[in-house]
Scaffold this active site. Structure first.
Site, PDB file in Angstrom:
ATOM      1  N   GLY A   1       0.808  -1.214   0.000  1.00  0.00           N
ATOM      2  CA  GLY A   1       0.000   0.000   0.000  1.00  0.00           C
ATOM      3  C   GLY A   1       0.841   1.264   0.000  1.00  0.00           C
ATOM      4  O   GLY A   1       0.546   2.229  -0.719  1.00  0.00           O
TER       5      GLY A   1
ATOM      6  N   GLN B   1      -7.959  -0.579   3.492  1.00  0.00           N
ATOM      7  CA  GLN B   1      -8.763  -1.105   4.605  1.00  0.00           C
ATOM      8  C   GLN B   1     -10.164  -1.539   4.175  1.00  0.00           C
ATOM      9  O   GLN B   1     -10.860  -2.210   4.928  1.00  0.00           O
ATOM     10  CB  GLN B   1      -8.892  -0.063   5.726  1.00  0.00           C
ATOM     11  CG  GLN B   1      -7.608   0.183   6.484  1.00  0.00           C
ATOM     12  CD  GLN B   1      -7.174  -0.998   7.349  1.00  0.00           C
ATOM     13  OE1 GLN B   1      -7.934  -1.926   7.632  1.00  0.00           O
ATOM     14  NE2 GLN B   1      -5.915  -0.972   7.780  1.00  0.00           N
TER      15      GLN B   1
ATOM     16  N   SER C   1      -3.534  -3.700  -0.640  1.00  0.00           N
ATOM     17  CA  SER C   1      -2.361  -4.343  -0.036  1.00  0.00           C
ATOM     18  C   SER C   1      -2.660  -5.795   0.333  1.00  0.00           C
ATOM     19  O   SER C   1      -3.757  -6.107   0.805  1.00  0.00           O
ATOM     20  CB  SER C   1      -1.960  -3.548   1.210  1.00  0.00           C
ATOM     21  OG  SER C   1      -0.927  -4.215   1.902  1.00  0.00           O
ATOM     22  N   GLY C   2      -1.672  -6.661   0.160  1.00  0.00           N
ATOM     23  CA  GLY C   2      -1.870  -8.091   0.404  1.00  0.00           C
ATOM     24  C   GLY C   2      -2.068  -8.463   1.866  1.00  0.00           C
ATOM     25  O   GLY C   2      -2.911  -9.290   2.203  1.00  0.00           O
TER      26      GLY C   2
ATOM     27  N   THR D   1      12.575  -7.657 -10.336  1.00  0.00           N
ATOM     28  CA  THR D   1      12.171  -9.039 -10.587  1.00  0.00           C
ATOM     29  C   THR D   1      10.891  -9.356  -9.829  1.00  0.00           C
ATOM     30  O   THR D   1      10.760  -9.015  -8.648  1.00  0.00           O
ATOM     31  CB  THR D   1      13.299 -10.005 -10.147  1.00  0.00           C
ATOM     32  OG1 THR D   1      14.474  -9.646 -10.856  1.00  0.00           O
ATOM     33  CG2 THR D   1      12.938 -11.454 -10.439  1.00  0.00           C
TER      34      THR D   1
ATOM     35  N   CYS E   1       1.425   2.544  12.496  1.00  0.00           N
ATOM     36  CA  CYS E   1       2.529   3.289  11.894  1.00  0.00           C
ATOM     37  C   CYS E   1       2.878   4.513  12.728  1.00  0.00           C
ATOM     38  O   CYS E   1       3.962   5.065  12.612  1.00  0.00           O
ATOM     39  CB  CYS E   1       2.162   3.725  10.490  1.00  0.00           C
ATOM     40  SG  CYS E   1       1.539   2.349   9.546  1.00  0.00           S
TER      41      CYS E   1
HETATM   42  C1  LIG Z   1      -1.725  -0.631   6.080  1.00  0.00           C
HETATM   43  C2  LIG Z   1      -2.158   0.549   5.293  1.00  0.00           C
HETATM   44  C3  LIG Z   1      -1.344   1.090   4.289  1.00  0.00           C
HETATM   45  C4  LIG Z   1       0.056   0.594   4.036  1.00  0.00           C
HETATM   46  O1  LIG Z   1       0.085  -0.623   3.357  1.00  0.00           O
HETATM   47  P1  LIG Z   1       1.449  -1.472   3.362  1.00  0.00           P
HETATM   48  O2  LIG Z   1       1.152  -2.607   2.443  1.00  0.00           O
HETATM   49  O3  LIG Z   1       1.684  -1.894   4.766  1.00  0.00           O
HETATM   50  O4  LIG Z   1       2.518  -0.570   2.840  1.00  0.00           O
HETATM   51  C5  LIG Z   1      -1.825   2.153   3.567  1.00  0.00           C
HETATM   52  N1  LIG Z   1      -3.047   2.662   3.802  1.00  0.00           N
HETATM   53  C6  LIG Z   1      -3.859   2.171   4.757  1.00  0.00           C
HETATM   54  C7  LIG Z   1      -5.202   2.772   4.953  1.00  0.00           C
HETATM   55  C8  LIG Z   1      -3.443   1.104   5.529  1.00  0.00           C
HETATM   56  O5  LIG Z   1      -4.247   0.634   6.483  1.00  0.00           O
END
Ligand SMILES: *Cc1c(COP(=O)(O)O)cnc(C)c1O
Length: 389
Positions: A70, A180, A200-201, A238, A326
């Site tokens: 993300g 989210q 995001s995974g 890669t 974070c």
């Molecule tokens: C966790 C999160 C991210 C960051 O994603 P990562 O894959 O950990 O870099 C960005 N935006 C939101 C709203 C998130 O909850």
């Protein structure tokens, strides 16, 4: 005792299915850009994953590129703006005061290093974007509007479809951080018509370090990482074939499981909310009452301090969070809660419980039983005298 994990918004475990699949995929070592059979096999599983991810958010797979997550996807969109600003002869960006730090920091760089004007939209007490402020911001003919679909701390969901249509009306591109939202609520990017979206995974039971950026065909984009020709030259490096394949599988499972997931997490969230409200006087539930992620409960405990509450929860075997993971290394109150107008005392005394696939009703009942005496004790110890009425 088994620990109770209620921090799914920070990250999810790999689901059991994805875990087994990922372990198997880790044996696929070939370079997905290689032309031999081994490489072609990896390339095929990457293309399968692209379809699975695209299907989850209802977009054309051609618009999906894989990134490291993300944060990278969000940075890629925002870092495109200086070049685009030169071409367009405009330099205003609109975002909100409650975005994830990766959007806020990337925006700050645009202002500090490129002289762009960034407008941080205020939100109301429920975390919903202030429409009057938004209309006023659009008068300034922004290049880009970036508004998250759902907030990671308080779970408030924005009306992305309407916000996006308004941006387009004003000639602006629209990006949404949907990290989210996906897997928790229906996300239909074709219907919303956004130009860019981030997912995001590791927030949907897939691996960490893998994510995607959706770019509507024709929308301007500059690579953040240059080098090889991977992803149409938009993201060099890669391919992480196993992680991409596992992310794809996680996306498919998230789509299949969505109705059940919503129901399961909402029931637990509301059970904890009601349990805490009846057992602890004076608490405040943060975020919107209905436009809220089904799995997210953010609560202020006036008279007690967030870090102390968290430590006691930890001792009880419960993993929760104060605001965003974070930002938790700093002792500043949550920027999200402050933006909703909570004073520093309430913002400091807030805990986010986020539920998931493996959460159970008995976890909630355990917390409702063990937690109220902890708050009572912390309130007694607190130097700030606390009276509720
Ligand atoms: C966790 C999160 C991210 C960051 O994603 P990562 O894959 O950990 O870099 C960005 N935006 C939101 C709203 C998130 O909850």
């Amino acid at each position: 005792m088994e620990r109770i994990y209620l921090d799914y918004n920070a990250t999810t475990p790999l689901s059991k299915e994805v875990f087994d699949f990922y372990v198997k995929e880790l044996g696929e070592y070939a370079n997905g850009s290689s032309l031999h059979e081994d490489g072609r096999k990896v390339a095929a599983s990457i293309e399968k994953a692209r379809k699975q991810v695209a299907h989850l958010i209802n977009v054309d797979p051609k618009g999906v590129i894989f990134t490291s997550g993300g944060s990278e996807s969000n940075n890629t969109v925002l870092n495109t703006m200086p070049e685009y600003a030169k071409k367009a002869g405009r330099s205003v960006i609109v975002t909100t005061a409650i975005e994830h730090p990766c959007v806020l920091e990337a925006s700050r760089r645009l202002a500090n290093n490129f002289g762009m004007e960034v407008i941080y939209l205020p939100v109301d007490e429920y975390g919903t974007v202030d429409m009057e402020a938004y209309k006023a911001a659009l008068e300034k003919k922004p290049l880009l509007v970036s508004i998250m679909t759902a907030n990671n701390e308080i779970g408030t969901i924005q009306d992305v479809k309407t916000l996006c249509a308004m941006a387009h009306q004003a000639g602006a591109l629209f990006h949404t951080d949907a990290v989210q939202a996906v897997g928790k609520i229906p996300v239909d990017l074709k219907d919303w018509d956004v130009d860019y979206a981030t997912i995001s995974g590791h927030k949907i039971y897939g691996p960490k370090g893998i994510g995607a950026l959706y770019i509507k065909p024709g929308s301007p984009i500059e690579p953040l990482i240059r080098g090889g020709h991977q992803e149409h030259g938009l993201r060099a490096g890669t391919y992480n074939g196993p992680a991409i394949a596992a992310f794809g599988y996680a996306a498919e499972l998230a789509e299949e499981g969505l109705p059940e997931y919503e129901k399961h997490t909402r029931a637990l969230r509301n059970r904890l909310r009601d349990g805490l409200l009846s057992a602890i006087p004076g608490i405040k539930i943060n975020g919107h009452e209905t436009n809220v992620l089904p799995n997210t409960l953010d609560v202020s405990f006036p008279g007690a301090e967030g870090e102390a509450i968290l430590l006691h929860l930890d001792l009880l075997g419960v993993s929760a969070s104060t605001g965003s993971a974070c930002a938790s290394a700093s002792l500043d109150p949550s920027h999200v809660l402050m933006a909703t107008g909570l004073g520093p005392e309430l913002a400091h005394g807030s805990i986010r419980f986020s539920f998931g696939k493996y959460s159970k009703a008995e976890d909630v009942d355990y917390i409702v039983e063990k937690f109220p005496p902890v708050i009572e004790q912390l309130r007694k110890m607190s130097t700030v005298s606390y009276t509720h009425n």
